[in-house]
Design a protein around this motif. Structure first.
Motif, short mmCIF file in Angstrom:
data_model
loop_
_atom_site.label_atom_id
_atom_site.label_comp_id
_atom_site.label_asym_id
_atom_site.label_seq_id
_atom_site.Cartn_x
_atom_site.Cartn_y
_atom_site.Cartn_z
N GLY A 188 30.70 -19.88 -17.11
CA GLY A 188 31.35 -18.61 -16.83
C GLY A 188 30.74 -17.84 -15.67
N ARG A 189 29.77 -18.41 -14.99
CA ARG A 189 29.12 -17.70 -13.87
C ARG A 189 29.91 -17.77 -12.57
N ALA A 190 30.91 -18.64 -12.52
CA ALA A 190 31.75 -18.78 -11.33
C ALA A 190 33.11 -19.31 -11.76
N ILE A 191 34.09 -19.13 -10.90
CA ILE A 191 35.42 -19.69 -11.15
C ILE A 191 35.37 -21.19 -10.92
N THR A 192 35.98 -21.94 -11.84
CA THR A 192 36.00 -23.40 -11.71
C THR A 192 37.39 -23.87 -11.30
N GLU A 193 37.44 -24.70 -10.28
CA GLU A 193 38.71 -25.18 -9.71
C GLU A 193 38.70 -26.71 -9.68
N ALA A 194 39.62 -27.32 -10.40
CA ALA A 194 39.78 -28.77 -10.37
C ALA A 194 40.75 -29.13 -9.26
N SER A 195 40.41 -30.20 -8.50
CA SER A 195 41.26 -30.59 -7.38
C SER A 195 41.22 -32.10 -7.22
N GLY A 196 42.34 -32.65 -6.76
CA GLY A 196 42.38 -34.07 -6.44
C GLY A 196 43.24 -34.87 -7.39
N GLY A 197 44.41 -35.32 -6.91
CA GLY A 197 45.25 -36.23 -7.66
C GLY A 197 45.87 -35.68 -8.92
N ILE A 198 46.07 -34.37 -9.00
CA ILE A 198 46.65 -33.78 -10.20
C ILE A 198 48.16 -33.95 -10.16
N THR A 199 48.72 -34.47 -11.23
CA THR A 199 50.16 -34.72 -11.34
C THR A 199 50.70 -34.03 -12.59
#
Length: 284
Positions: A237-248
């Motif tokens: 929770g100390r930073a925003i987490t962003e998942a990226s790469g090949g998301i369908t």
């Protein structure tokens, strides 16, 4: 989320450019030769496929720039869902102007509605999670503001708009700087206190280094769901987490279930198929 319209100051340059590209140096020679100057028509813009509408302001502006006397009556707003056969808007005026603006209007409406449609599909796929769907800078040159608007119409939110409004330290920045921590140190020293700093990481070791250095957000690039879940725990929770790469659409729900805050997807702007919308003659 309230969908605020784009100002005409933003809309007009790309719409005007598209019309000028189509009209060239001689104008619409087909309509001028075939259609009497005083002939009037009523047409409708209608959906031929199911989807979510975006771009009505751009389409209406295309008609207005060709002939300000053309009237456009909207039957649904941007952000609304349509099914095949639904009437989106009724357009009425001199036939030459209608036909001259037709393709430009439909190009904007179909393209932006396509983006809104695929965005809405991903948003639906992650419903029930805390994750939001965000776009990237992978946009058509000259159309970024419109394409990012279309993402909002589909229920997504926007990542940074350009290189100037947020720091995103990527792998090449890290390589040149000599490491994650050093790249973050240089970024903090080089920007003002209002500028957010995000760093892209490929490994959990890099993530720990980034968190020790202190950032506002972390981009977790091409990580498996189990790695994403561990990464969310490390961040705590100390930073925003962003998942990226090949998301369908097929993988989005599993990725969202890891607890990340954002799903960053470039193809929703650069590869979204156009929504099939037609302009059909109603009466003279």
């Amino acid at each position: 989320m309230i969908l605020a319209a784009l100002p005409r100051l933003i809309l007009e340059p790309p719409v005007r450019t598209a019309l000028m590209e189509d009209l060239g140096l001689a104008g619409d020679i087909t309509s001028t030769a075939v259609i009497p100057g005083d002939h009037r028509s009523k047409v409708v813009m209608a959906a031929r496929k199911p989807g979510v509408i975006a771009g009505l302001d751009a389409a209406a502006l295309a008609f207005a720039l060709v002939d300000p006397a053309i009237t456009v009556i909207r039957h649904i707003p941007d952000g609304a869902s349509v099914k095949p056969g639904d009437t989106i808007a009724t357009v009425e005026g001199l036939s030459r102007g209608l036909l001259t603006a037709e393709r430009t209007a439909l190009n904007f409406l179909g393209h932006l509605s396509g983006i809104a449609t695929v965005t809405a599909g991903i948003v639906a796929a992650v419903a029930g999670s805390k994750a939001s769907v965000v776009c990237t800078r992978k946009t058509t040159p000259g159309l970024r503001a419109l394409e990012k608007y279309a993402v909002r119409a589909g229920g997504g939110i926007n990542h940074r708009f350009a290189l100037h409004d947020a720091v995103l330290i990527k792998d090449n920045h890290v390589a040149i700087a000599g490491g994650v921590a050093e790249a973050i140190r240089r970024a903090k020293a080089g920007v003002g206190h209002m500028v957010k700093i995000e760093v892209e990481v490929d490994t959990l070791a890099q993530l720990r280094e980034a968190m020790n250095a202190g950032v506002d957000a972390v981009l977790l690039d091409n990580m498996r769901p189990d790695q994403l879940r561990e990464a969310v725990g490390i961040v705590g929770g100390r930073a925003i987490t962003e998942a990226s790469g090949g998301i369908t659409p097929e993988t989005a729900a599993e990725i969202a279930a890891t607890g990340v805050d954002l799903l960053s997807i470039g193809w929703i702007t650069h590869s979204a198929p156009t929504l099939d919308i037609g302009l059909d003659f109603v009466s003279a």
